[in-house]
Design an enzyme around this catalytic site. Structure first.
Site, PDB file in Angstrom:
ATOM      1  CB  ILE A  30     -46.011 -63.189  -5.209  1.00 50.21           C
ATOM      2  CG1 ILE A  30     -44.844 -62.697  -4.954  1.00 50.21           C
ATOM      3  CG2 ILE A  30     -46.828 -63.753  -4.203  1.00 50.21           C
ATOM      4  CD1 ILE A  30     -44.866 -61.575  -3.846  1.00 50.21           C
ATOM      5  N   GLY A  31     -44.221 -64.023  -8.376  1.00 51.94           N
ATOM      6  CA  GLY A  31     -43.643 -63.335  -9.599  1.00 51.94           C
ATOM      7  C   GLY A  31     -42.482 -64.218  -9.937  1.00 51.94           C
ATOM      8  N   GLY A  33     -39.311 -64.093 -13.168  1.00 57.56           N
ATOM      9  CA  GLY A  33     -38.599 -63.029 -14.086  1.00 57.56           C
ATOM     10  C   GLY A  33     -37.270 -63.890 -14.648  1.00 57.56           C
ATOM     11  CG  PHE A  35     -34.769 -62.814 -10.971  1.00 58.61           C
ATOM     12  CD1 PHE A  35     -35.196 -63.209  -9.916  1.00 58.61           C
ATOM     13  CD2 PHE A  35     -35.724 -61.613 -11.753  1.00 58.61           C
ATOM     14  CE1 PHE A  35     -36.617 -62.998  -9.117  1.00 58.61           C
ATOM     15  CE2 PHE A  35     -36.906 -61.475 -10.920  1.00 58.61           C
ATOM     16  CZ  PHE A  35     -37.185 -62.206  -9.773  1.00 58.61           C
ATOM     17  CB  VAL A  38     -40.663 -62.808  -6.229  1.00 56.26           C
ATOM     18  CG1 VAL A  38     -40.913 -61.987  -4.763  1.00 56.26           C
ATOM     19  CG2 VAL A  38     -39.711 -62.061  -6.906  1.00 56.26           C
ATOM     20  CE  LYS A  58     -35.440 -59.990  -8.233  1.00 61.00           C
ATOM     21  NZ  LYS A  58     -35.249 -58.559  -8.339  1.00 61.00           N
ATOM     22  CG  ASP A 147     -36.147 -52.402 -16.434  1.00 61.58           C
ATOM     23  OD1 ASP A 147     -36.820 -51.784 -17.317  1.00 61.58           O
ATOM     24  OD2 ASP A 147     -36.444 -53.350 -16.084  1.00 61.58           O
TER      25      ASP A 147
END
Length: 335
Positions: A30-31, A33, A35, A38, A58, A147
């Site tokens: 779903i995501g 980045g 890192f 997710v 994550k 952030d």
């Protein structure tokens, strides 16, 4: 048992001393980045304390998981705050012959604030108070988030009691991958966070103190009210122009005329160029803008040229979301 990322099952021991175990099944991504990624995961079986049936996982490669490991430590430190995304534990899995480090998180079914466009005044107040409760907790424990932005404020389904009051969701601060200790002032500073939500002192000097989180909060509240980026960037604008505007000029983000009198004053207490003149999180929690939000919520939950660092060269603010540096992002401006 499948060994692919989708359908992979693994037994997780969250804490040896408490002997909390669960078996989860990784679902869709779903995501993504810097890192890693997710995923949604379904809890198939558990013993000990209850876990929700759906969690978020994550994930990063073990070889590149330092920031995620540090984030897990911070989430453990902040776990008493109801307005910070909860972490259930961590583990290491082997999937498609790759060792992966995972942290298991509360699933935010409502997505993030960045997905919401022009929220009603009462909801803006509600979410603003949640973020401030989280920031107050983080700052008191000696840390700066670095952030704060709508993308890092997640919306978690609220209790039936609060839903009956028409709230429905609680905003929770998430993504502590850029966070730092207030006392950690290394000589080799680096930019952290997202350019269009960054405080002037973060742009120019890479300085991060609680005051910089308050500026970013003000930008986030602006986004909730308008549904747009706090800064208007013209098409074809150069990096230096955008950075000068935020960090060096006397210009401030526009406060919309449609905002209430209390909201305008609240924003003016956050969006002050001099960080020492900004209100603190605790001061803002007592601002009239939040007066209609009861205590029960807390229970729930000069013009001169500057030489910019090399890390900002090549900045293109019209990209949807990009990394100028390992911790620098900028998001698309919605006109």
């Amino acid at each position: 048992m499948s060994t692919s990322p989708t359908g992979y099952k693994n037994k997780i021991q969250l804490k040896k001393e408490s002997k909390k175990n669960m078996i989860w099944n990784r679902g869709k991504t779903i995501g993504r980045g810097g890192f890693g990624l997710v995923s949604i995961a379904n809890v198939q079986h558990q013993t000990g304390d209850k876990f929700p049936p759906i969690i978020a996982v994550k994930t990063a490669k073990v070889s590149a998981s330092n920031s995620l490991v540090e984030e897990k430590k911070l989430l453990d430190l902040f776990k008493e705050c109801p307005c910070i995304l909860h972490c259930f534990g961590d583990d290491v899995t082997t999937e498609e012959n790759e060792e992966l480090y995972n942290i298991e998180l509360e699933y935010a079914s409502g997505g993030c604030l960045a997905d919401r466009k022009g929220l009603p005044d009462n909801i803006v107040r509600q979410h603003t108070k949640s973020i401030l409760i989280a920031l107050s907790h983080v700052h008191k424990l000696g840390y700066v988030h670095c952030d704060v932005k709508p993308h890092n404020v997640l919306l978690v389904a609220d209790s039936l009691h609060s839903r009956n009051k028409g709230i429905g969701e609680i905003a929770k601060l998430a993504d502590f991958g850029s966070a730092k200790n207030i006392k950690d002032d290394q000589d080799n500073k680096e930019f952290r966070g997202t350019v269009l939500y960054a405080a002037p002192e973060s742009i120019i000097h890479q300085e991060y103190q609680p005051e910089s989180d308050i500026w970013a909060l003000g930008c986030t509240v602006l986004h909730m009210i308008t549904g747009k980026s706090p800064w208007k960037v013209e098409k074809g604008a150069k990096a230096e122009d955008v950075l000068y505007k935020i960090g060096c000029s006397h210009e401030l983000p526009d406060i919309p005329s449609k905002a209430s009198k209390e909201a305008k004053d609240f924003l003016k207490k956050c969006l002050i160029k001099n960080p020492k003149e900004r209100w603190t999180a605790d001061m803002l929690l007592s601002h009239p803008f939040l007066a209609s939000i009861g205590d029960s919520h807390q229970q729930h939950c000069g013009r001169q040229k500057h030489r910019f660092p090399k890390l900002f060269r090549g900045f293109s603010p019209m990209h949807q979301c990009f990394h100028v540096h390992n911790r620098v992002q900028a998001c698309q401006v919605q006109v």
